[in-house]
Design an enzyme around this catalytic site. Sequence first.
Site, PDB file in Angstrom:
ATOM      1  N   HIS A  37      42.668 -56.813 -18.848  1.00  0.00           N
ATOM      2  CA  HIS A  37      42.602 -55.663 -17.739  1.00  0.00           C
ATOM      3  C   HIS A  37      41.191 -55.036 -17.951  1.00  0.00           C
ATOM      4  O   HIS A  37      40.725 -54.852 -18.944  1.00  0.00           O
ATOM      5  CB  HIS A  37      43.660 -54.911 -17.815  1.00  0.00           C
ATOM      6  N   HIS A  86      35.191 -52.558 -18.947  1.00  0.00           N
ATOM      7  CA  HIS A  86      35.110 -53.841 -19.911  1.00  0.00           C
ATOM      8  C   HIS A  86      36.512 -54.603 -20.063  1.00  0.00           C
ATOM      9  O   HIS A  86      37.454 -53.823 -19.718  1.00  0.00           O
ATOM     10  CB  HIS A  86      34.504 -53.424 -21.387  1.00  0.00           C
TER      11      HIS A  86
HETATM   12  P1  2AM Z   1      42.781 -49.790 -23.097  1.00  0.00           P
HETATM   13  O1  2AM Z   1      41.485 -49.843 -22.060  1.00  0.00           O
HETATM   14  O2  2AM Z   1      43.692 -50.944 -22.450  1.00  0.00           O
HETATM   15  O3  2AM Z   1      43.327 -48.525 -23.468  1.00  0.00           O
HETATM   16  C1  2AM Z   1      38.363 -49.323 -26.920  1.00  0.00           C
HETATM   17  O4  2AM Z   1      39.048 -48.333 -27.207  1.00  0.00           O
HETATM   18  C2  2AM Z   1      39.074 -50.459 -26.191  1.00  0.00           C
HETATM   19  O5  2AM Z   1      40.219 -50.988 -27.054  1.00  0.00           O
HETATM   20  C3  2AM Z   1      39.861 -49.863 -24.842  1.00  0.00           C
HETATM   21  O6  2AM Z   1      39.643 -50.790 -24.053  1.00  0.00           O
HETATM   22  C4  2AM Z   1      41.406 -50.002 -25.267  1.00  0.00           C
HETATM   23  O7  2AM Z   1      42.243 -50.722 -24.314  1.00  0.00           O
HETATM   24  C5  2AM Z   1      41.309 -51.046 -26.267  1.00  0.00           C
HETATM   25  N1  2AM Z   1      42.430 -50.941 -27.103  1.00  0.00           N
HETATM   26  C6  2AM Z   1      43.455 -51.612 -27.474  1.00  0.00           C
HETATM   27  N2  2AM Z   1      44.329 -51.131 -28.364  1.00  0.00           N
HETATM   28  C7  2AM Z   1      44.008 -49.715 -28.692  1.00  0.00           C
HETATM   29  C8  2AM Z   1      44.456 -48.709 -29.471  1.00  0.00           C
HETATM   30  N3  2AM Z   1      45.399 -48.942 -30.357  1.00  0.00           N
HETATM   31  N4  2AM Z   1      43.680 -47.861 -29.631  1.00  0.00           N
HETATM   32  C9  2AM Z   1      42.493 -47.367 -28.830  1.00  0.00           C
HETATM   33  N5  2AM Z   1      42.197 -48.464 -27.950  1.00  0.00           N
HETATM   34  C10 2AM Z   1      42.764 -49.934 -27.840  1.00  0.00           C
END
Ligand code: 2AM
Length: 185
Positions: free
Chosen positions: A124, A40
């Site tokens: 991304h 996603h």
């Molecule tokens: P990431 O894929 O770039 O790690 C669910 O956890 C979604 O929220 C993930 O896609 C994650 O991004 C994003 N996310 C952003 N900040 C986060 C954080 N501090 N902890 C966990 N997930 C985060």
Amino acid sequence: MRIFLAIDVDEECKRILAESLRPVQKKLQTLSWTTPEQWHITLAFLGEVTKEKVFTLQDELETIAISRFSLEIGGGGVFPHWGMPRVFWAGVSESEEMRLLYTSLWKVLEHEGFSPENRDFHPHVTLARIKSSLSLEEKKLLQLVCIPQRWVNVEAFFLYQSELTPYGARYTKLRTYPLKESHDG
Ligand code: 2AM
């Protein structure tokens, strides 16, 4: 509940992405590869939120009136940098429409007491998490992955719940927020 807001990646795009990753996944098995069901584009990660807060937020988000748009997914990269890669991702084109959706969401979220993250918004799709340091050869393998560009129609955004399980994160859709059809005005 641990929640976040995101845009989906359509099935055809997932199929193409999965295909382009297959050879490198075989070679780099120490990476924590995410699965297509988990793919996603995160718009806002809100972390732990009470059920009551989720209920109010769910309704407030209905006020967002943004038209459908398209975005381009493709190309790969890492966060924070190739010196110490931690996340391997597929890129998402920056566009005015995406910015508008992001800023409109945050207007509602800030009104509800959430604070935007300090880091810039870099849309991304997370493809893998990298927990140990990579050799030069492994980095080269990642750099050579060819993720083809593909247009995706964004017709909705979603409120997701994230549950951390021993088998990895499980994401469940709590609510769908359809975007307006362009001719809605
Ligand atoms: P990431 O894929 O770039 O790690 C669910 O956890 C979604 O929220 C993930 O896609 C994650 O991004 C994003 N996310 C952003 N900040 C986060 C954080 N501090 N902890 C966990 N997930 C985060």
